[in-house]
Design an enzyme around this catalytic site. Structure first.
Site, PDB file in Angstrom:
ATOM      1  CG  ASP A  51     -13.259  -5.365   6.049  1.00 15.45           C
ATOM      2  OD1 ASP A  51     -12.551  -5.118   6.975  1.00 15.45           O
ATOM      3  OD2 ASP A  51     -13.522  -4.792   4.960  1.00 15.45           O
ATOM      4  CE1 TYR A 100      -3.148  -2.770   0.149  1.00 11.96           C
ATOM      5  CE2 TYR A 100      -4.100  -2.074   2.089  1.00 11.96           C
ATOM      6  CZ  TYR A 100      -4.143  -2.878   1.111  1.00 11.96           C
ATOM      7  OH  TYR A 100      -5.188  -3.916   0.841  1.00 11.96           O
ATOM      8  CG  ASP A 114      -7.623  -3.748   3.611  1.00  6.21           C
ATOM      9  OD1 ASP A 114      -8.516  -3.710   4.381  1.00  6.21           O
ATOM     10  OD2 ASP A 114      -7.400  -3.186   2.611  1.00  6.21           O
ATOM     11  CE  LYS A 121       0.203 -17.639  -2.422  1.00  5.13           C
ATOM     12  NZ  LYS A 121      -0.904 -18.554  -2.164  1.00  5.13           N
ATOM     13  CG  ASP A 181      -3.556 -19.901  -0.383  1.00  2.00           C
ATOM     14  OD1 ASP A 181      -2.856 -19.824   0.717  1.00  2.00           O
ATOM     15  OD2 ASP A 181      -3.038 -20.485  -1.324  1.00  2.00           O
TER      16      ASP A 181
END
Ligand code: NAD
Length: 352
Positions: free
Chosen positions: A247, A137, A243, A187, A219
């Site tokens: 959620d 980001y 992020d 990852k 994943d």
């Protein structure tokens, strides 16, 4: 020594829910003093800026910041740089808040609010620790440019080991105060950045022998969160994965009006706010659920002031009112008693 809290009620339902959180804090008669300031749309109306200088100074002076929510249709037409949400980004950056803690707790009384089967989520109690100021980001270079006659978009995923280490410490400390299990999500099979992430987490582990560290690929973590979320205690991950996963975890509980959050700097000073927005559709009606903000205030007592007993008292009081069958409109079900914002706050105070 009194602790100074900068209170930013914000917009929409913000002032209503923050008033209930302050009511609950007052009932505990703690050595706190408040300084109120403007943020978001309320600040734009008064000063023309979403994060005015007076608010910046009040936030810097404070030991912690308690925020309602910002934004609303009134300000949606403004240029992006002048919108209320800019105030939020501004204060997060200004205070150097690099660690975002989001608990996802499903009180057994609310198990039917989740879209998952009650037996999968009832009693869920996890915390996601998300790195907030690094990763893809913020990484440079970034942009969209023409290469070989076509447009190319690119970003840079980057973490310094010092950034990983400081968020790792927050996560290990958080796990130490809870179930002593930490799952680091990466990852590493594809991304070198996250190989480094895993290496640094492993290097930290010997400093926290009481905490069990495990690793999971992102994943798989996304699947496990909906398959068997109660296997987790604390999850730590980078900005982008966090992020998305935070959620996902929030939605396991089904009720956005219940979810608190904390964003911390290196000294443990924090900004505490509910996960939801300013809910302009119900603002001013006295029906908003104040529990996420009340639980955010409890997190403030725990994380910024170290007042664990007072924090736990607030959390127990919230459970008590839910067990008594009191519900605001967003969590109402037949057979429970519908109450408004102030009545819910009063009930938490009574349960203390
Ligand atoms: P929202 O979270 O404000 O509302 C989504 C839905 O949930 C609405 O139906 C609302 O009534 C309901 N809801 C939210 N909080 C509730 C509560 N405490 N009690 C009962 N019901 C509640 O999200 P939105 O509608 O997408 O955004 C509204 C405004 O809030 C926008 O201007 C947005 O930019 C802003 N926003 C601010 C923050 C923040 O301040 N951190 C976060 C998200 C959105």
């Amino acid at each position: 020594m009194k602790k100074r809290v900068c209170v930013l009620p914000g917009d929409g339902i913000g002032p209503e829910i923050v008033a209930e959180a302050v009511k609950v804090l007052d009932a505990l008669a703690l050595p706190l003093e408040y300084e109120y300031a403007l943020l978001g749309g309320a600040a734009i109306d008064a000063t023309g800026e979403p994060y005015p200088e007076a608010t910046r100074e009040a936030a810097r002076r404070a030991d912690a910041v308690l925020l309602g929510a910002v934004g609303g249709p009134k300000w949606d037409e403004l240029p992006r740089a002048q919108r209320p949400e800019r105030g939020l980004l501004g204060i997060r950056k200004d205070l150097g808040l690099f660690a975002n803690l989001r608990p996802a707790v499903l009180f057994p009384e609310l198990a039917s609010a989740s879209t998952l089967k009650p037996e999968v989520v009832s009693g869920l109690d996890i915390v996601i620790v998300r790195e907030l100021t690094g990763d893809i980001y913020f990484g440079e270079p970034r942009g969209i440019e023409v290469r070989d006659g076509e447009r190319v978009g690119f970003n840079t995923m980057i973490y310094r080991e010092s950034e990983i280490r400081r968020i790792g410490r927050v996560a290990f400390e958080t796990a130490r105060r809870r179930g002593k299990k930490l799952c680091s999500v990466d990852k590493m099979n594809v991304l070198e950045t996250t190989q480094l992430w895993r290496d640094v987490m492993n290097e930290l582990a010997p400093e926290y022998p009481d905490v069990t560290l495990t690793h999971m690929l992102v994943d798989n973590a996304a699947m496990q969160l909906v398959r068997a979320p109660k296997q987790f205690d604390v999850i730590v991950t980078g900005n982008m994965f966090g992020d998305i996963l935070s959620d996902e975890a929030a939605m396991l509980t089904g009720s956005i009006g219940m979810l608190p959050s904390a964003s911390l700097d290196e000294q443990g000073k924090g900004l505490y706010e509910p996960c939801h927005g300013s809910a302009p559709d119900i603002a001013g009606q006295g029906v908003a659920n104040p529990l996420a903000t009340i639980l955010s205030a409890a997190m403030m007592l725990r994380h910024s002031f170290g007042w664990e007993d007072a924090a736990a008292r607030i959390e127990r009081a919230v459970r008590t009112v839910l067990a008594q069958g009191l519900r605001t409109r967003d969590i109402f079900e037949p057979g429970t008693r519908l109450v408004g914002t102030a009545e819910m706050g009063d009930a938490v105070v009574a349960a203390l």
